[in-house]
Design a protein around this motif. Structure first.
Motif, PDB file in Angstrom:
ATOM      1  N   ALA A   1       0.821  -1.214   0.000  1.00 52.16           N
ATOM      2  CA  ALA A   1       0.000   0.000   0.000  1.00 52.16           C
ATOM      3  C   ALA A   1       0.855   1.264   0.000  1.00 52.16           C
ATOM      4  CB  ALA A   1      -0.935   0.007   1.208  1.00 52.16           C
ATOM      5  N   ALA A   2       2.091   1.160   0.481  1.00 51.67           N
ATOM      6  CA  ALA A   2       3.021   2.300   0.522  1.00 51.67           C
ATOM      7  C   ALA A   2       4.404   1.797   0.117  1.00 51.67           C
ATOM      8  CB  ALA A   2       3.042   2.908   1.921  1.00 51.67           C
ATOM      9  N   PRO A   3       4.575   1.400  -1.142  1.00 51.31           N
ATOM     10  CA  PRO A   3       5.795   0.706  -1.562  1.00 51.31           C
ATOM     11  C   PRO A   3       7.086   1.519  -1.452  1.00 51.31           C
ATOM     12  CG  PRO A   3       4.421   1.218  -3.460  1.00 51.31           C
ATOM     13  CD  PRO A   3       3.621   1.547  -2.238  1.00 51.31           C
ATOM     14  N   GLN A   4       7.018   2.838  -1.578  1.00 51.81           N
ATOM     15  CA  GLN A   4       8.234   3.646  -1.494  1.00 51.81           C
ATOM     16  C   GLN A   4       8.657   3.914  -0.060  1.00 51.81           C
ATOM     17  OE1 GLN A   4       6.948   7.025  -3.888  1.00 51.81           O
ATOM     18  NE2 GLN A   4       8.423   6.404  -5.444  1.00 51.81           N
ATOM     19  N   ALA A   5       7.759   3.736   0.881  1.00 46.86           N
ATOM     20  CA  ALA A   5       8.039   4.056   2.283  1.00 46.86           C
ATOM     21  C   ALA A   5       8.741   2.898   2.982  1.00 46.86           C
ATOM     22  CB  ALA A   5       6.725   4.376   2.998  1.00 46.86           C
ATOM     23  N   ASN A   6       9.700   3.238   3.838  1.00 49.68           N
ATOM     24  CA  ASN A   6      10.341   2.248   4.692  1.00 49.68           C
ATOM     25  C   ASN A   6       9.337   1.800   5.745  1.00 49.68           C
ATOM     26  OD1 ASN A   6      13.090   2.387   3.660  1.00 49.68           O
ATOM     27  ND2 ASN A   6      13.109   4.451   4.512  1.00 49.68           N
ATOM     28  N   LEU A   7       9.220   0.502   5.936  1.00 44.01           N
ATOM     29  CA  LEU A   7       8.321  -0.026   6.953  1.00 44.01           C
ATOM     30  C   LEU A   7       9.103  -0.169   8.261  1.00 44.01           C
ATOM     31  CD1 LEU A   7       5.463  -2.349   6.552  1.00 44.01           C
ATOM     32  CD2 LEU A   7       7.053  -2.892   8.365  1.00 44.01           C
ATOM     33  N   ILE A   8       8.586   0.431   9.320  1.00 45.05           N
ATOM     34  CA  ILE A   8       9.252   0.484  10.612  1.00 45.05           C
ATOM     35  C   ILE A   8       8.320  -0.096  11.663  1.00 45.05           C
ATOM     36  CG2 ILE A   8      10.258   2.042  12.344  1.00 45.05           C
ATOM     37  CD1 ILE A   8      10.327   4.123   9.883  1.00 45.05           C
ATOM     38  N   LEU A   9       8.862  -0.899  12.575  1.00 51.41           N
ATOM     39  CA  LEU A   9       8.052  -1.379  13.689  1.00 51.41           C
ATOM     40  C   LEU A   9       8.928  -1.620  14.899  1.00 51.41           C
ATOM     41  CD1 LEU A   9       8.455  -4.679  14.247  1.00 51.41           C
ATOM     42  CD2 LEU A   9       7.132  -4.840  12.181  1.00 51.41           C
ATOM     43  N   LEU A  10       8.296  -1.612  16.056  1.00 47.65           N
ATOM     44  CA  LEU A  10       8.934  -2.010  17.298  1.00 47.65           C
ATOM     45  C   LEU A  10       8.356  -3.372  17.646  1.00 47.65           C
ATOM     46  CD1 LEU A  10       8.679   1.327  19.318  1.00 47.65           C
ATOM     47  CD2 LEU A  10      10.692   0.403  18.150  1.00 47.65           C
ATOM     48  N   ALA A  11       9.207  -4.374  17.753  1.00 43.83           N
ATOM     49  CA  ALA A  11       8.747  -5.741  17.974  1.00 43.83           C
ATOM     50  C   ALA A  11       8.338  -5.973  19.417  1.00 43.83           C
ATOM     51  CB  ALA A  11       9.847  -6.728  17.595  1.00 43.83           C
TER      52      ALA A  11
ATOM     53  N   PRO B   1      19.567  -0.563  14.883  1.00 47.50           N
ATOM     54  CA  PRO B   1      20.163  -0.363  16.207  1.00 47.50           C
ATOM     55  C   PRO B   1      19.871   0.996  16.852  1.00 47.50           C
ATOM     56  CG  PRO B   1      21.789   0.032  14.526  1.00 47.50           C
ATOM     57  CD  PRO B   1      20.540  -0.432  13.818  1.00 47.50           C
ATOM     58  N   ALA B   2      19.178   1.893  16.161  1.00 47.59           N
ATOM     59  CA  ALA B   2      19.041   3.255  16.689  1.00 47.59           C
ATOM     60  C   ALA B   2      17.593   3.688  16.862  1.00 47.59           C
ATOM     61  CB  ALA B   2      19.786   4.224  15.776  1.00 47.59           C
ATOM     62  N   ALA B   3      16.779   2.846  17.451  1.00 41.81           N
ATOM     63  CA  ALA B   3      15.391   3.233  17.731  1.00 41.81           C
ATOM     64  C   ALA B   3      15.315   3.767  19.158  1.00 41.81           C
ATOM     65  CB  ALA B   3      14.467   2.032  17.580  1.00 41.81           C
ATOM     66  N   PHE B   4      14.497   4.786  19.356  1.00 39.14           N
ATOM     67  CA  PHE B   4      14.365   5.409  20.673  1.00 39.14           C
ATOM     68  C   PHE B   4      12.899   5.660  20.965  1.00 39.14           C
ATOM     69  CE2 PHE B   4      18.441   6.468  18.919  1.00 39.14           C
ATOM     70  CZ  PHE B   4      19.311   6.210  19.963  1.00 39.14           C
TER      71      PHE B   4
END
Length: 139
Positions: A100-110, A127-130
């Motif tokens: 649905a948003a192919p150009q966007a990086n998919l980000i999640l917190l597991a 390694p750099a999620a805050f």
């Protein structure tokens, strides 16, 4: 039941009670405000990309995301009913969010129990999620 028996669809008016039910059934409810219907309502109302998986109308999976459709998509909730897990439903929901948003990086917190799942389906750790949960913690 196999995945071809499921119906996947964009949700434009997600019911907060139905959302709460899938969060609880998936165990994601342990980390969500399931007893605060006003917060759940806001979560449903303000997410701009929601895809569900249903088995004969019953919600068995949900992917709830916020995206700008150009740079980033934050997949804030990926929940699959415990009785339907390990059947590829989560992976299919992720695929449909990304499509649905192919150009966007998919980000999640597991979720802690899912940390090992995401690399197995091809996602890379970052390694750099805050996180800032309380404004008083900002210095």
């Amino acid at each position: 039941m196999n995945n071809t028996d499921l119906t996947y669809a964009f949700e434009t008016n997600l019911d907060p009670e139905e959302f709460r039910e899938i969060l609880v059934a998936s165990t994601l409810g342990d980390r969500r405000p399931i007893h605060e219907i006003s917060r759940l309502s806001a979560m449903c109302r303000h997410a701009n990309l929601i895809i569900s998986a249903r088995d004969n109308g019953k919600m068995v999976g949900i992917a709830r995301a916020l995206t700008d459709f150009g740079f980033c998509t934050y997949l804030s909730d990926l929940a699959v009913h415990q009785q339907y897990q390990r059947r590829g439903i989560g992976k299919e929901l992720i695929k449909r969010i990304k499509e649905a948003a192919p150009q966007a990086n998919l980000i999640l917190l597991a979720a802690p129990a899912a940390v090992d799942y995401y690399p197995k389906i091809g996602m890379s750790p970052h390694p750099a999620a805050f996180i800032l949960k309380n404004i008083a913690d900002l210095k």
